[in-house]
Design an enzyme around this catalytic site. Structure first.
Site, short mmCIF file in Angstrom:
data_model
loop_
_atom_site.label_atom_id
_atom_site.label_comp_id
_atom_site.label_asym_id
_atom_site.label_seq_id
_atom_site.Cartn_x
_atom_site.Cartn_y
_atom_site.Cartn_z
N GLU A 135 -42.66 -15.19 4.44
CA GLU A 135 -41.51 -14.94 5.32
C GLU A 135 -40.18 -15.25 4.63
O GLU A 135 -39.14 -14.77 5.03
CB GLU A 135 -41.63 -15.79 6.59
N ASP A 170 -45.60 -34.46 5.26
CA ASP A 170 -46.09 -35.83 5.39
C ASP A 170 -47.53 -35.90 5.90
O ASP A 170 -47.94 -35.10 6.75
CB ASP A 170 -45.18 -36.56 6.40
C1 NOJ Z 1 -46.47 -41.26 4.82
C2 NOJ Z 1 -45.04 -41.66 4.64
O1 NOJ Z 1 -44.68 -41.50 3.29
C3 NOJ Z 1 -44.92 -43.07 5.14
O2 NOJ Z 1 -43.69 -43.65 4.80
C4 NOJ Z 1 -45.14 -43.06 6.62
O3 NOJ Z 1 -45.14 -44.38 7.12
C5 NOJ Z 1 -46.48 -42.41 6.97
N1 NOJ Z 1 -46.73 -41.20 6.22
C6 NOJ Z 1 -46.53 -42.04 8.41
O4 NOJ Z 1 -45.69 -40.94 8.64
#
Ligand code: NOJ
Ligand code: MG
Length: 547
Positions: free
Chosen positions: A268, A213
C-alpha cells in the site's frame, strides 16, 4: 604466522532499499531532551537535537512510544494510538519533527504496540463494561478455573499471574505485561482492521516505518494449554519467566498476522520499513519472522548480543551461527543495547565499549544504537526511592529494573547536563560533567569522535555496507579478525578482546595495511600490527593479496 580466510558470507545486493543502509538510533523520548522544564524529554526537544543526530552520522531514528498514555509502562500502555501525549507535544509538533528530520536526511520510525493497550484505552473501557459490549471480544477474557483461580498457569513477564480478575463482569483478562496492559485478541477480525487503520494513520502522516513491539506474544494457544516449567538456566530466565512460553510466544499463527500486516508496508505504501521486536532464544526461531521465506519483517531484531559475554570465540560463533540461518535475500541486523537492557558499557566493560562500536558498525548487518552509547554512557545507579520502572519495582530483588539505562542524555556540563531546566525524571549520571556531548565533541580522541569517524566511514563505504564478510583463522587468541570485501577493496578489522598487547602479522594475506581508524587513536603502519589491550582497528589492506 599464516593467516587464512574462513567461510565467505556473500551479500545479495540486487534488491537494495534505503533501509539496507540504515544505522538505527533509538531515542527514548522521556530522556533525550526536555524543552519545557518539566524534567521529561519531549518532541520539541528532539527537534532541537536533530542537527546533532545528522552530524553524528546515523540516518534512522526510532522513537519509543509518544502516544496518549497513563505512562504506567512509560508509553507502552497506549490509551490512544492516534494522538500524542501532551507531555511530549501534539500532532502539529510531531509533523514539524518529521519535516525537520526529513530535511536533514533522517528517517523516522515510531513504535507500534499492537499486542496490548492501556486499561484506559476506550476499547478496553468498552470491553470490560459488559459481556455483550461490541468490544468485549477485542480482548482475551476467560472464565475462572473450577476453583475460582486463573484459567491456566500462564505468567506475566512483569511478575505474578498473567490473568487478572475483573469483578463487574466476572471473568479474567490476560496480560503478558502489567495488569494495566490488557492483551488484544488478534483472532477478532474487527480488531485486526482497527490496528491496520492505526498503521495507515501514521504512514499517511509520512513516517518511514514502525518498530513493532512484543510481536512474539501476538497470538496465544487457542486451547489455552498450560505452559511447562522452564529450567533455571533457560533463556527465558533472561525475561524473568519461570515457565517456558510454549503456548504464549512464537505461535505459528503469529507469522500469518505478520505477513498480513507486511502487505500494508510493502504494497500500500512505498519505501517504508517494517521492524519487529523478535526476541528469540535461538537463531532458527528468527527465520519465520522474515516471512515464508520473505514477505514478513524487513528487520526482525537480532538480540543475541544482549545475552552474551564479551569473548572473541563467543562473538564469532554467534555471528556465524546467525549468518548461517538468514534466508536468501534476507538481511542481518545487530542490536547491542536498548531501553530494556543494561547499557553495553556496563554489560561488556568500560574498557571494551569502543570495540563494541567497531564490531557493531563494521559487521555485515544493520546496526542499532541506543542514545548515549556514543558517549560510552554506562548504567546509572538509581536509589530505591527514585525507581520508576514497574518491572524493577515489582521484582526488587532482581536485576530487571530498566531505570539504569534510561537516564537523561548527557549534553553538556551545565546543571542537569543540558537535558532539562527542571528536575529530571530519573537521576543523571554522576560523571555527566566530563562525559557529555560538548566535552567529547571538543576532544579529538573521545568516544564520541570515534563513533562519528566510524559512522562516517561506514556510510561512505560500499564495502562496509554491502561487502562480503569472512573471519580470519590463524590470528592470536582473543583477536577477532575479519575481512569485508567488495569490488576492488578489502577492509580488515582487528579487535583485541584481551588485556594483553597482541601482535598480528598480516603478511600472509597482505603486503600493505593502511590504518583507517583505531579505537585508541594509536598509530599503525604496515602489515605488522601491535594491538594495545582492548584496542580495535580498521585497516585497508591490499585487494589482490594472496590467501
Ligand atoms: C517491549 C518494550 O520494549 C518494553 O519496554 C515494554 O515494557 C514491553 N514490550 C511491553 O510493551
Ligand atoms: Mg518536557
Amino acid at each position: 604466522m599464516t593467516l587464512q580466510l574462513s567461510k565467505v558470507y556473500q551479500v545479495e545486493t540486487t534488491h537494495l532499499k534505503w533501509w539496507h543502509n540504515a544505522v538505527i538510533y533509538e531515542v527514548y523520548p522521556r530522556s533525550f531532551q526536555d524543552s519545557d522544564g518539566d524534567g521529561i524529554g519531549d518532541l520539541a526537544g528532539i527537534i532541537q537535537r536533530l542537527d546533532y543526530l545528522a552530524d553524528l552520522g546515523v540516518n534512522l531514528i526510532w522513537i519509543c512510544p509518544i502516544y496518549t498514555s497513563p505512562m504506567t509502562d512509560y508509553g507502552y500502555d497506549v490509551a490512544d494510538y492516534c494522538d500524542i501525549h501532551p507531555m511530549f507535544g501534539d500532532l502539529a509538533t510531531f509533523d514539524r519533527l518529521l519535516a525537520a528530520a526529513h530535511a536533514r536526511g533522517l528517517k523516522v520510525v515510531l513504535d507500534l504496540v499492537p499486542n496490548h493497550t492501556s486499561i484506559e484505552h476506550s476499547w478496553f473501557q468498552g470491553s470490560r463494561s459488559a459481556r455483550d459490549n461490541p468490544k468485549r471480544d477485542w480482548y482475551i477474557w476467560r472464565d475462572a478455573a473450577p476453583d475460582g483461580g486463573p484459567p491456566n498457569n500462564w505468567e506475566s513477564i512483569f511478575g505474578g499471574s498473567a490473568w487478572t480478575w475483573d469483578a463487574p463482569t466476572g471473568q479474567y483478562y490476560f496480560h503478558t505485561f502489567l495488569v494495566d496492559q490488557p492483551e488484544l485478541n488478534w483472532r477478532n477480525p474487527e480488531l485486526v482492521n482497527a490496528m491496520k487503520d492505526v498503521i495507515r494513520f501514521w504512514l499517511d502522516r509520512g513516517i518511514d516505518g514502525f518498530r513493532v513491539d512484543a510481536i512474539v506474544c501476538l497470538m496465544k494457544d487457542a486451547a489455552f494449554r498450560d505452559n511447562p516449567p522452564a529450567g533455571a538456566d533457560s533463556f527465558w530466565a533472561n525475561w524473568g519467566l519461570t515457565l517456558e512460553p510454549r503456548y504464549t510466544m512464537h505461535q505459528p499463527d503469529t507469522f500469518d498476522q505478520i505477513i498480513d500486516l507486511a502487505r500494508i508496508f510493502h504494497e500500500e505504501y512505498e519505501d517504508r520499513v517494517y521492524i519487529g521486536e523478535t526476541g528469540a532464544p535461538i537463531f532458527e526461531m528468527l527465520i519465520p519472522y522474515y516471512g515464508k521465506p520473505l514477505g514478513g519483517f524487513d528487520i526482525p531484531f537480532n538480540f543475541s548480543m544482549l545475552y552474551t559475554t564479551w569473548d572473541a570465540a563467543n562473538i564469532r560463533a554467534l555471528v556465524e551461527g546467525y549468518y548461517a540461518v538468514i534466508p536468501a535475500g534476507g538481511w542481518p541486523n545487530f542490536v547491542f543495547g536498548n531501553h530494556d537492557d543494561h547499557r553495553l558499557a556496563t554489560r561488556y566493560g568500560m574498557e571494551n565499549h569502543r570495540s563494541v562500536a567497531m564490531l557493531l558498525l563494521t559487521l555485515w548487518g544493520i546496526p542499532t544504537m541506543y542514545y548515549g552509547d556514543e558517549l560510552g554512557m554506562a548504567d546509572v545507579f538509581v536509589p530505591v526511592e527514585k525507581r520508576r520502572d514497574p518491572w524493577g519495582i515489582n521484582k526488587p530483588e532482581s536485576n530487571f529494573g530498566r531505570d539504569p539505562e534510561r537516564t537523561p542524555m548527557q549534553w553538556d556540563s551545565s546543571p542537569n547536563a543540558g537535558f532539562t531546566a527542571g528536575e529530571p525524571w530519573l537521576p543523571l549520571a554522576d560523571n555527566y560533567q566530563t562525559v557529555n556531548v560538548a566535552v567529547q565533541s571538543a576532544d579529538p580522541q573521545s568516544t564520541l569522535t570515534f563513533y562519528k569517524r566510524l559512522l562516517h566511514l561506514r556510510r561512505a563505504s560500499p564495502t562496509l555496507l554491502h561487502g562480503s564478510l569472512a573471519f580470519v583463522d590463524g590470528v592470536p587468541d582473543e583477536v577477532l579478525t575479519y575481512v569485508r570485501e567488495a569490488a576492488a577493496e578489502r577492509l580488515l578489522i582487528l579487535i583485541n578482546f584481551g588485556s594483553q598487547v597482541r601482535e598480528v602479522d598480516l603478511r600472509s594475506i597482505t603486503a600493505t595495511a593502511e590504518l583507517l581508524l583505531s579505537s585508541h587513536f594509536a598509530e599503525h603502519s604496515g602489515p605488522h600490527v601491535r594491538l594495545q589491550p582492548h584496542e580495535s582497528v580498521l585497516l585497508r589492506i591490499a585487494a589482490d593479496a594472496q590467501e
